[in-house]
Design a protein around this motif. Sequence first.
Motif, PDB file in Angstrom:
ATOM      1  N   ALA A  29      -2.656  19.860   5.881  1.00  0.00           N
ATOM      2  CA  ALA A  29      -3.171  21.056   5.212  1.00  0.00           C
ATOM      3  C   ALA A  29      -3.979  20.679   3.980  1.00  0.00           C
ATOM      4  N   GLU A  30      -3.517  19.653   3.274  1.00  0.00           N
ATOM      5  CA  GLU A  30      -4.241  19.141   2.112  1.00  0.00           C
ATOM      6  C   GLU A  30      -4.819  17.781   2.471  1.00  0.00           C
ATOM      7  N   PRO A  31      -6.138  17.599   2.433  1.00  0.00           N
ATOM      8  CA  PRO A  31      -6.729  16.308   2.802  1.00  0.00           C
ATOM      9  C   PRO A  31      -6.150  15.178   1.958  1.00  0.00           C
ATOM     10  N   PRO A  32      -5.955  14.020   2.548  1.00  0.00           N
ATOM     11  CA  PRO A  32      -5.335  12.914   1.814  1.00  0.00           C
ATOM     12  C   PRO A  32      -6.272  12.281   0.791  1.00  0.00           C
ATOM     13  N   VAL A  33      -5.664  11.722  -0.244  1.00  0.00           N
ATOM     14  CA  VAL A  33      -6.360  10.844  -1.193  1.00  0.00           C
ATOM     15  C   VAL A  33      -5.688   9.487  -1.038  1.00  0.00           C
ATOM     16  N   PHE A  34      -6.378   8.562  -0.383  1.00  0.00           N
ATOM     17  CA  PHE A  34      -5.765   7.277  -0.017  1.00  0.00           C
ATOM     18  C   PHE A  34      -6.149   6.195  -1.004  1.00  0.00           C
ATOM     19  N   LEU A  35      -5.154   5.480  -1.515  1.00  0.00           N
ATOM     20  CA  LEU A  35      -5.395   4.333  -2.382  1.00  0.00           C
ATOM     21  C   LEU A  35      -5.482   3.076  -1.534  1.00  0.00           C
ATOM     22  N   ALA A  36      -6.684   2.492  -1.460  1.00  0.00           N
ATOM     23  CA  ALA A  36      -6.909   1.238  -0.722  1.00  0.00           C
ATOM     24  C   ALA A  36      -6.943   0.102  -1.733  1.00  0.00           C
ATOM     25  N   CYS A  37      -5.825  -0.579  -1.880  1.00  0.00           N
ATOM     26  CA  CYS A  37      -5.724  -1.625  -2.903  1.00  0.00           C
ATOM     27  C   CYS A  37      -5.361  -2.979  -2.302  1.00  0.00           C
ATOM     28  N   THR A  38      -5.411  -3.068  -0.974  1.00  0.00           N
ATOM     29  CA  THR A  38      -5.291  -4.341  -0.276  1.00  0.00           C
ATOM     30  C   THR A  38      -6.515  -4.487   0.618  1.00  0.00           C
ATOM     31  N   THR A  39      -6.682  -5.615   1.247  1.00  0.00           N
ATOM     32  CA  THR A  39      -7.928  -5.915   1.943  1.00  0.00           C
ATOM     33  C   THR A  39      -8.288  -4.887   3.014  1.00  0.00           C
ATOM     34  N   GLU A  94      -2.028   8.242 -10.776  1.00  0.00           N
ATOM     35  CA  GLU A  94      -1.925   9.368 -11.709  1.00  0.00           C
ATOM     36  C   GLU A  94      -3.288  10.030 -11.915  1.00  0.00           C
ATOM     37  N   ARG A  95      -4.326   9.230 -12.127  1.00  0.00           N
ATOM     38  CA  ARG A  95      -5.654   9.768 -12.476  1.00  0.00           C
ATOM     39  C   ARG A  95      -6.265  10.567 -11.326  1.00  0.00           C
ATOM     40  N   HIS A  96      -6.171  10.049 -10.098  1.00  0.00           N
ATOM     41  CA  HIS A  96      -6.842  10.679  -8.961  1.00  0.00           C
ATOM     42  C   HIS A  96      -5.888  11.470  -8.075  1.00  0.00           C
ATOM     43  N   ARG A  97      -4.654  11.609  -8.492  1.00  0.00           N
ATOM     44  CA  ARG A  97      -3.651  12.360  -7.716  1.00  0.00           C
ATOM     45  C   ARG A  97      -3.575  11.836  -6.291  1.00  0.00           C
ATOM     46  N   VAL A  98      -3.378  10.530  -6.193  1.00  0.00           N
ATOM     47  CA  VAL A  98      -3.291   9.856  -4.899  1.00  0.00           C
ATOM     48  C   VAL A  98      -2.112  10.404  -4.105  1.00  0.00           C
ATOM     49  N   THR A  99      -2.335  10.650  -2.818  1.00  0.00           N
ATOM     50  CA  THR A  99      -1.271  11.158  -1.943  1.00  0.00           C
ATOM     51  C   THR A  99      -0.715  10.089  -1.018  1.00  0.00           C
ATOM     52  N   ASP A 100      -1.552   9.121  -0.626  1.00  0.00           N
ATOM     53  CA  ASP A 100      -1.166   8.147   0.397  1.00  0.00           C
ATOM     54  C   ASP A 100      -1.564   6.734  -0.023  1.00  0.00           C
ATOM     55  N   SER A 101      -0.798   5.762   0.444  1.00  0.00           N
ATOM     56  CA  SER A 101      -1.183   4.371   0.302  1.00  0.00           C
ATOM     57  C   SER A 101      -0.434   3.562   1.348  1.00  0.00           C
ATOM     58  N   ALA A 102      -0.744   2.277   1.424  1.00  0.00           N
ATOM     59  CA  ALA A 102      -0.084   1.379   2.373  1.00  0.00           C
ATOM     60  C   ALA A 102       0.033   0.020   1.719  1.00  0.00           C
ATOM     61  N   LEU A 103       1.246  -0.532   1.726  1.00  0.00           N
ATOM     62  CA  LEU A 103       1.508  -1.789   1.031  1.00  0.00           C
ATOM     63  C   LEU A 103       2.439  -2.665   1.845  1.00  0.00           C
ATOM     64  N   MET A 104       2.310  -3.973   1.690  1.00  0.00           N
ATOM     65  CA  MET A 104       3.322  -4.890   2.174  1.00  0.00           C
ATOM     66  C   MET A 104       4.535  -4.793   1.245  1.00  0.00           C
ATOM     67  N   PRO A 105       5.744  -5.039   1.739  1.00  0.00           N
ATOM     68  CA  PRO A 105       6.930  -4.937   0.879  1.00  0.00           C
ATOM     69  C   PRO A 105       6.844  -5.711  -0.434  1.00  0.00           C
ATOM     70  N   PRO A 106       6.355  -6.971  -0.452  1.00  0.00           N
ATOM     71  CA  PRO A 106       6.295  -7.664  -1.745  1.00  0.00           C
ATOM     72  C   PRO A 106       5.460  -6.924  -2.786  1.00  0.00           C
ATOM     73  N   LEU A 107       4.393  -6.245  -2.344  1.00  0.00           N
ATOM     74  CA  LEU A 107       3.557  -5.489  -3.274  1.00  0.00           C
ATOM     75  C   LEU A 107       4.251  -4.203  -3.706  1.00  0.00           C
ATOM     76  N   LEU A 108       4.999  -3.601  -2.810  1.00  0.00           N
ATOM     77  CA  LEU A 108       5.769  -2.406  -3.164  1.00  0.00           C
ATOM     78  C   LEU A 108       6.800  -2.739  -4.237  1.00  0.00           C
ATOM     79  N   TYR A 109       7.417  -3.906  -4.127  1.00  0.00           N
ATOM     80  CA  TYR A 109       8.379  -4.315  -5.149  1.00  0.00           C
ATOM     81  C   TYR A 109       7.681  -4.447  -6.511  1.00  0.00           C
ATOM     82  N   GLN A 110       6.487  -5.037  -6.521  1.00  0.00           N
ATOM     83  CA  GLN A 110       5.745  -5.172  -7.781  1.00  0.00           C
ATOM     84  C   GLN A 110       5.406  -3.800  -8.368  1.00  0.00           C
TER      85      GLN A 110
END
Length: 509
Positions: free
Chosen positions: A192-202, A237-253
């Motif tokens: 219903a609300e288009p996603p705002v995806f944070l692409a911070c890995t390759t 926080e700034r862009h009200r990101v809704t979605d992202s994808a991370l490997m576990p080690p990055l999630l821990y960081q």
Amino acid sequence: MKTESSSNNYVGAVLRGIGDDPDRIVIHQADGRTVRAAELIDLIHRTAHVLRDRGVRRGSTVSIMSGNRVEVLTIRYATNLLGARSVSLYEGMSAETLAVIAADVETDILVTDKVDALPKVKDVLTFGPSTAGADLLALVEQAPSTPIPVEPVRADEIWSVRHTGGTTGHPKGILRAFGTYAARWSDAANPAEPPVFLACTTLAHVAGTETDRALGQGGSVVLHPRFDPVKALADIERHRVTDSALMPPLLYQLTDQMLREPVDTSSLRNVAYGGCASSPDRIAQAVAVFGAVFTQVYGQLEAGFISALSPEDHLRYELLGTAGRALPGVEIRILAEDGSEVKQGESGEICVRTPSASAGYLNNPELSAQVWRDGLVHTGDVGFLDEEAYLHINGRVRDMVIVLGGHVYPTEVEDVLLSHPAVAAAAVFGVRDADSMEQVEAALVLRPGATIDLDAVRSLVTTHMGAQYAPSGITVLDAIPLTDVGKPDKQLLRASWRAGISGGQPVAG
């Protein structure tokens, strides 16, 4: 004769998702620059003109090697719009590996910002002026913006060759068909609300396909050149990101940084993680910090998505050590070495039938026949299904360490190590000693300010699992080395051990 159709080409869905509101911001870059819808569509078509003028057609191959930048997306979309296939290469790939892959996929054009030790290919385009090839950016600026229709293709034609991360050997090219990829949009409802995806890995890995999904669903992308937990949280926080994808080690960081300097992350709806083993304790900590916004996804390039642990499942601690339940349309079978199905609760190889399975390995029919057989993808992972149909993964067949007394699956030992309050990250791997016997080694990263008794760590593993699982050597590092896709680089850890950096003995990071 198989039907050609533009509906088989996913680029049409991406273009429709970008939409006809010319001023809508579709990409936020880390340096504050933005790309609006009309500009992105214009860049895609201009790039397609450049590629077409240089001979790119159906059957051509365009290989792309660069860090995260808008042009990496526009080149891939332009390539696939023309019906050609794209190969996304990891920025840190060695010259030797790059040369092998470029030859295997029969690269027609290599687009890169790495201008030294380039492989022999028909044509090279670079990001800016260079003696290595023509300046793509200048060519695109001069090209017409006249829209080029999306090329109709057969469902079984290949849009991409993606290579394995190489954590268990030389990267293998995996063939991905247009029709299977396009089905991701026809089978999934738009939010219903288009996603705002944070692409911070390759963008050469999951971040690239999730960017496609976000744009195809009418959303936007926050594009970072690399993972930085401070910048990631700031832009959530700034862009009200809704979605992202991370490997576990990055999630821990990310979790550790949030504990140090909390920000408003209430916009998050779904953070997917997977790709390597995760710690139930660390995931529970992430849930406590961010809320139940996580989806663990288990899959492979060969098989596609297999199972998922939903956000609601994350509220049950006892499920955090599982890989969730089979996704719709997926069949999971646990098979013994002789091909028979094991009893519920017994471990065996995880074999699956999925609607998103790839078409095999490039130029490797023998290995393809081993992995894709009897209508199933043989994942090479070992696990079992419990009474609630949750999948438990013990490890990989070829990641198994064979020691005196039995088999050791590194992921199980990592889970125990990560339960220690002083341990922030762990990687367990097998090495061969002077007598060619395998032994268990571990690399640890400590929490800030923590100290640790390494003998007590061994005792912890022995108490929970038995003496054969206890690491022979433990190395304390500042950080676990990661591959380009964010997995613990166990090949590098093994090489360091062999080189005598740790010598199998404890060292301080």
